[in-house]
Motif scaffolding. Structure first.
Motif, PDB file in Angstrom:
ATOM      1  N   LYS A  61      37.022  57.109  38.933  1.00  0.00           N
ATOM      2  CA  LYS A  61      36.499  57.128  37.575  1.00  0.00           C
ATOM      3  C   LYS A  61      37.061  56.004  36.711  1.00  0.00           C
ATOM      4  O   LYS A  61      36.323  55.333  35.994  1.00  0.00           O
ATOM      5  CB  LYS A  61      36.784  58.485  36.929  1.00  0.00           C
ATOM      6  CG  LYS A  61      36.007  59.631  37.566  1.00  0.00           C
ATOM      7  CD  LYS A  61      36.275  60.951  36.836  1.00  0.00           C
ATOM      8  CE  LYS A  61      35.480  62.090  37.466  1.00  0.00           C
ATOM      9  NZ  LYS A  61      35.716  63.385  36.776  1.00  0.00           N
ATOM     10  N   LYS A  62      38.374  55.811  36.798  1.00  0.00           N
ATOM     11  CA  LYS A  62      38.972  54.823  35.894  1.00  0.00           C
ATOM     12  C   LYS A  62      38.913  53.390  36.423  1.00  0.00           C
ATOM     13  O   LYS A  62      38.963  52.431  35.653  1.00  0.00           O
ATOM     14  CB  LYS A  62      40.420  55.199  35.585  1.00  0.00           C
ATOM     15  CG  LYS A  62      41.323  55.267  36.803  1.00  0.00           C
ATOM     16  CD  LYS A  62      42.744  55.659  36.396  1.00  0.00           C
ATOM     17  CE  LYS A  62      43.676  55.720  37.605  1.00  0.00           C
ATOM     18  NZ  LYS A  62      45.056  56.105  37.216  1.00  0.00           N
ATOM     19  N   ASP A  63      38.803  53.223  37.730  1.00  0.00           N
ATOM     20  CA  ASP A  63      38.788  51.873  38.298  1.00  0.00           C
ATOM     21  C   ASP A  63      38.011  51.881  39.620  1.00  0.00           C
ATOM     22  O   ASP A  63      38.585  51.778  40.714  1.00  0.00           O
ATOM     23  CB  ASP A  63      40.221  51.380  38.535  1.00  0.00           C
ATOM     24  CG  ASP A  63      40.285  49.875  38.724  1.00  0.00           C
ATOM     25  OD1 ASP A  63      39.231  49.258  38.972  1.00  0.00           O
ATOM     26  OD2 ASP A  63      41.406  49.322  38.638  1.00  0.00           O
ATOM     27  N   PRO A  64      36.674  51.983  39.544  1.00  0.00           N
ATOM     28  CA  PRO A  64      35.850  52.089  40.755  1.00  0.00           C
ATOM     29  C   PRO A  64      36.045  50.916  41.722  1.00  0.00           C
ATOM     30  O   PRO A  64      35.968  51.106  42.941  1.00  0.00           O
ATOM     31  CB  PRO A  64      34.423  52.106  40.206  1.00  0.00           C
ATOM     32  CG  PRO A  64      34.553  52.592  38.801  1.00  0.00           C
ATOM     33  CD  PRO A  64      35.860  52.049  38.309  1.00  0.00           C
ATOM     34  N   ALA A  65      36.273  49.728  41.202  1.00  0.00           N
ATOM     35  CA  ALA A  65      36.415  48.552  42.071  1.00  0.00           C
ATOM     36  C   ALA A  65      37.603  48.702  43.011  1.00  0.00           C
ATOM     37  O   ALA A  65      37.552  48.276  44.175  1.00  0.00           O
ATOM     38  CB  ALA A  65      36.576  47.290  41.230  1.00  0.00           C
ATOM     39  N   ARG A  66      38.683  49.299  42.514  1.00  0.00           N
ATOM     40  CA  ARG A  66      39.862  49.499  43.362  1.00  0.00           C
ATOM     41  C   ARG A  66      39.695  50.686  44.293  1.00  0.00           C
ATOM     42  O   ARG A  66      40.323  50.758  45.347  1.00  0.00           O
ATOM     43  CB  ARG A  66      41.097  49.680  42.483  1.00  0.00           C
ATOM     44  CG  ARG A  66      41.522  48.394  41.780  1.00  0.00           C
ATOM     45  CD  ARG A  66      42.585  48.653  40.745  1.00  0.00           C
ATOM     46  NE  ARG A  66      43.771  49.234  41.348  1.00  0.00           N
ATOM     47  CZ  ARG A  66      44.733  49.841  40.647  1.00  0.00           C
ATOM     48  NH1 ARG A  66      44.593  49.985  39.342  1.00  0.00           N
ATOM     49  NH2 ARG A  66      45.780  50.331  41.259  1.00  0.00           N
ATOM     50  N   ALA A  67      38.849  51.621  43.902  1.00  0.00           N
ATOM     51  CA  ALA A  67      38.602  52.783  44.764  1.00  0.00           C
ATOM     52  C   ALA A  67      37.693  52.418  45.938  1.00  0.00           C
ATOM     53  O   ALA A  67      37.786  53.024  47.013  1.00  0.00           O
ATOM     54  CB  ALA A  67      37.979  53.904  43.955  1.00  0.00           C
ATOM     55  N   GLU A  68      36.812  51.446  45.721  1.00  0.00           N
ATOM     56  CA  GLU A  68      35.802  51.127  46.727  1.00  0.00           C
ATOM     57  C   GLU A  68      36.384  50.786  48.103  1.00  0.00           C
ATOM     58  O   GLU A  68      35.921  51.336  49.119  1.00  0.00           O
ATOM     59  CB  GLU A  68      34.924  49.985  46.224  1.00  0.00           C
ATOM     60  CG  GLU A  68      33.750  49.698  47.138  1.00  0.00           C
ATOM     61  CD  GLU A  68      32.808  48.686  46.529  1.00  0.00           C
ATOM     62  OE1 GLU A  68      32.229  47.906  47.289  1.00  0.00           O
ATOM     63  OE2 GLU A  68      32.654  48.684  45.285  1.00  0.00           O
ATOM     64  N   PRO A  69      37.395  49.886  48.226  1.00  0.00           N
ATOM     65  CA  PRO A  69      37.918  49.585  49.573  1.00  0.00           C
ATOM     66  C   PRO A  69      38.572  50.798  50.244  1.00  0.00           C
ATOM     67  O   PRO A  69      38.576  50.894  51.470  1.00  0.00           O
ATOM     68  CB  PRO A  69      38.937  48.473  49.326  1.00  0.00           C
ATOM     69  CG  PRO A  69      39.270  48.533  47.877  1.00  0.00           C
ATOM     70  CD  PRO A  69      38.028  49.039  47.206  1.00  0.00           C
ATOM     71  N   LEU A  70      39.101  51.721  49.437  1.00  0.00           N
ATOM     72  CA  LEU A  70      39.691  52.928  50.019  1.00  0.00           C
ATOM     73  C   LEU A  70      38.608  53.830  50.600  1.00  0.00           C
ATOM     74  O   LEU A  70      38.749  54.339  51.723  1.00  0.00           O
ATOM     75  CB  LEU A  70      40.491  53.686  48.955  1.00  0.00           C
ATOM     76  CG  LEU A  70      41.630  52.906  48.279  1.00  0.00           C
ATOM     77  CD1 LEU A  70      42.381  53.822  47.320  1.00  0.00           C
ATOM     78  CD2 LEU A  70      42.573  52.324  49.303  1.00  0.00           C
ATOM     79  N   PHE A  71      37.512  54.002  49.831  1.00  0.00           N
ATOM     80  CA  PHE A  71      36.404  54.799  50.354  1.00  0.00           C
ATOM     81  C   PHE A  71      35.760  54.100  51.550  1.00  0.00           C
ATOM     82  O   PHE A  71      35.290  54.759  52.486  1.00  0.00           O
ATOM     83  CB  PHE A  71      35.365  55.044  49.259  1.00  0.00           C
ATOM     84  CG  PHE A  71      35.708  56.170  48.331  1.00  0.00           C
ATOM     85  CD1 PHE A  71      35.956  57.439  48.847  1.00  0.00           C
ATOM     86  CD2 PHE A  71      35.779  55.992  46.956  1.00  0.00           C
ATOM     87  CE1 PHE A  71      36.266  58.511  48.003  1.00  0.00           C
ATOM     88  CE2 PHE A  71      36.091  57.046  46.107  1.00  0.00           C
ATOM     89  CZ  PHE A  71      36.343  58.310  46.634  1.00  0.00           C
ATOM     90  N   ALA A  72      35.744  52.760  51.527  1.00  0.00           N
ATOM     91  CA  ALA A  72      35.166  52.011  52.651  1.00  0.00           C
ATOM     92  C   ALA A  72      35.964  52.265  53.921  1.00  0.00           C
ATOM     93  O   ALA A  72      35.392  52.484  54.997  1.00  0.00           O
ATOM     94  CB  ALA A  72      35.145  50.524  52.330  1.00  0.00           C
ATOM     95  N   ALA A  73      37.291  52.232  53.801  1.00  0.00           N
ATOM     96  CA  ALA A  73      38.141  52.491  54.967  1.00  0.00           C
ATOM     97  C   ALA A  73      37.926  53.899  55.488  1.00  0.00           C
ATOM     98  O   ALA A  73      37.857  54.138  56.699  1.00  0.00           O
ATOM     99  CB  ALA A  73      39.605  52.278  54.596  1.00  0.00           C
TER     100      ALA A  73
END
Length: 537
Positions: A411-423
């Motif tokens: 929610k607060k920083d989707p760009a930083r969450a994206e590589p984690l969800f990608a992994a």
């Protein structure tokens, strides 16, 4: 008939050649000083044929007759096997040969002088070694170096007491002004001092390490130190050698490196050496890392872990490799990785630890998991590196740590969450909601290009299709997500409507019907209705 006399007669040139050679060998073994025998051997030693001269020369040495010395010295000039035999024979005579050798040295050509100087160490005795040192003065380096090597051969078989006597003579020789003004003689004497392999020589050699000495003299002193310090050196010497690693004279620095390679280091010296792992000279730094790794144990772990955690990839890799080779390498690497605060160093450590990960205990695994959980919210890259070794040995823990951090960042920083969800999405422990979270993030920054080729390359559509194929509620998820606008829903619906698989096409229709109903007469609502009409026709 006297057996000695009978054998001596066989030396006569008229006798069979094999008998002559055999007679010379036998008489040498008998060590007889019979005047007639010595005379016959002297005559045979002067013959032009090496086959006869060589055994006669050797026999004269074994007989120990001083009368043979002139002939033996002459034989040195012949070269080849005869000269080698003459050197052996003169050495057999011992100190008795010294007066004649000294006389021959006076006025001798440089070549003869060099040959005699090489011979002196094997003659032995205090006087012989004194003459050896005197003979160094004025010699070219090649000749002086050969003399030093001759001394080395003799020192190997000498007693400690004899070597200490030689040490005293060398130190006296090195203190003379005449010696110090002759760089070659100084270098050769320093070599000899090292070849004695006496720890007591250290202080003398230390005096020749200073910058006021000629560079090549310093090189010899640094090199000579290694022979007497194979069991270890004091702090003063070690600190000096470490300082010399960065000496302005490249040859001195290299010699110091070679010496430190072979002598033991204690923890204190290792700590001093570790400072150079950050030196601008990369070659030196990599050597330091390799040396520290060779020490093993706590010393290697303590000094190399900070290097392996650093941002300098080449040095970090060298340190990590050295740590991995240690018996407790996996545990050391895991601890260093858990404590790392630089992503480059963490990546290097994780890569080095990966092949060893299965040997990690629960304690190390828990430490990595804790460190990763702490770092992921602030530095996803750093946290992921700390998790990498756990991916195979604890996939559930690995996945949960990523999932928790990704949800917190979504929610607060989707760009930083994206590589984690990608992994997570690409892992064996991915849950449907993980793949949905990754797909929606991809959709949120999709350029929504409707061209078929563009849609084929859009990762958001690929992920959504993957979920749809597995029965995930795509329509409900898209319509309930407030961050996904109607334009994006239309884009997904348009794409699915054109698929050949009925199930996918029905999803597209459902999405377009929802847009048509909600958007009414808007431009997007009309587009949805037109697309549905085309599908119906």
């Amino acid at each position: 008939m006297d057996p000695i006399a009978h054998i001596t007669e066989l030396l006569d040139p008229k006798q069979d050649s094999h008998k002559r050679i055999a007679a010379a060998v036998v008489l040498g073994e008998l060590r007889t000083k019979n005047p007639a025998t010595v005379q016959a051997l002297l005559q045979m030693a002067k013959e032009s044929s090496e086959a006869f001269a060589r055994p006669a020369v050797l026999a004269l040495g074994r007989c120990g007759s001083a009368k043979a010395l002139t002939t033996l010295l002459d034989a040195l000039d012949r070269g080849g096997e005869v000269a080698q035999a003459a050197r052996t024979a003169i050495a057999e005579l011992g100190p008795e040969a010294l007066p004649a050798i000294r006389e021959r040295l006076e006025g001798a050509t440089p070549e003869v002088r060099a040959a005699l100087s090489q011979l002196l160490p094997s003659v032995g005795g205090k006087l012989g070694f004194e003459m050896t040192l005197e003979g160094l003065l004025g010699q070219p380096f090649d000749a002086a170096n050969k003399v030093a090597l001759s001394v080395r051969a003799e020192a190997k078989n000498a007693s400690e007491a004899d070597r200490k006597v030689m040490k005293g003579q060398l130190e006296k020789f090195l203190s003379k002004k005449g010696t110090l003004h002759d760089e070659v003689a100084t270098r050769a004497a320093i070599k000899m001092l090292g070849y004695l392999e006496l720890e007591e020589s250290t202080d003398t050699l230390f005096d020749f390490l200073g910058v006021r000495r000629p560079p090549l003299v310093r090189v010899e002193a640094v090199t000579a130190l290694r022979f007497g310090l194979r069991e270890g050196a004091g702090k003063k010497i070690l600190r000096k050698l470490i300082d010399l690693l960065t000496d302005g004279e490249a040859l001195v620095a290299r010699a110091s490196r070679d010496t430190l390679t072979v002598i033991p280091l204690d923890a204190s010296a290792a700590a001093d050496l570790a400072e150079l792992a950050k030196h601008p000279n990369a070659e030196l730094a990599l050597w330091v890392i390799a040396k520290l790794g060779s020490l093993g144990g706590d010393i290697a772990a303590k000094t190399l872990a900070p290097v392996a955690q650093s941002s300098d990839r080449a040095r970090a890799q060298a340190a990590a490799r050295a740590l991995a080779a240690l018996p407790e390498g996996a545990q050391i690497l895991a601890k260093a990785l858990a404590e790392a605060d630089d992503e480059t160093g963490a990546q290097v450590l994780a890569e080095a630890l990966q092949p060893l990960a299965k040997s990690l205990g629960k304690k190390e695994q828990a430490a990595l998991l804790k460190a990763a959980t702490h770092d992921l919210p602030e530095s996803a890259g750093l946290g992921r590196r700390k998790l990498d070794p756990l991916r195979e040995i604890d996939p559930e823990g690995w996945g949960e740590a990523l999932r928790s951090a990704a949800k917190g960042l979504a929610k607060k920083d989707p760009a930083r969450a994206e590589p984690l969800f990608a992994a997570l999405a690409r892992s064996s422990v991915a849950e449907p909601d993980d793949r949905w979270a990754y797909a929606r993030l991809q959709l949120l920054h999709s350029n929504l290009d409707p061209h078929p080729r563009a849609r084929q390359r859009d990762p958001a559509l690929s992920e959504l299709q993957f979920l749809a194929d597995r029965g995930y509620g795509i329509v409900k998820a898209l319509e309930s997500d407030k961050q996904i606008d109607e334009e994006r829903r239309y884009y997904v619906g348009f794409h699915f409507c054109e698929q050949h698989v009925p199930e996918l096409r029905s999803l597209g229709v459902a999405l377009l019907e929802g847009i048509a109903e909600r958007s009414g007469r808007t431009k997007l609502g009309k587009a949805a209705k037109n697309k549905l009409a085309l599908l119906a026709g």
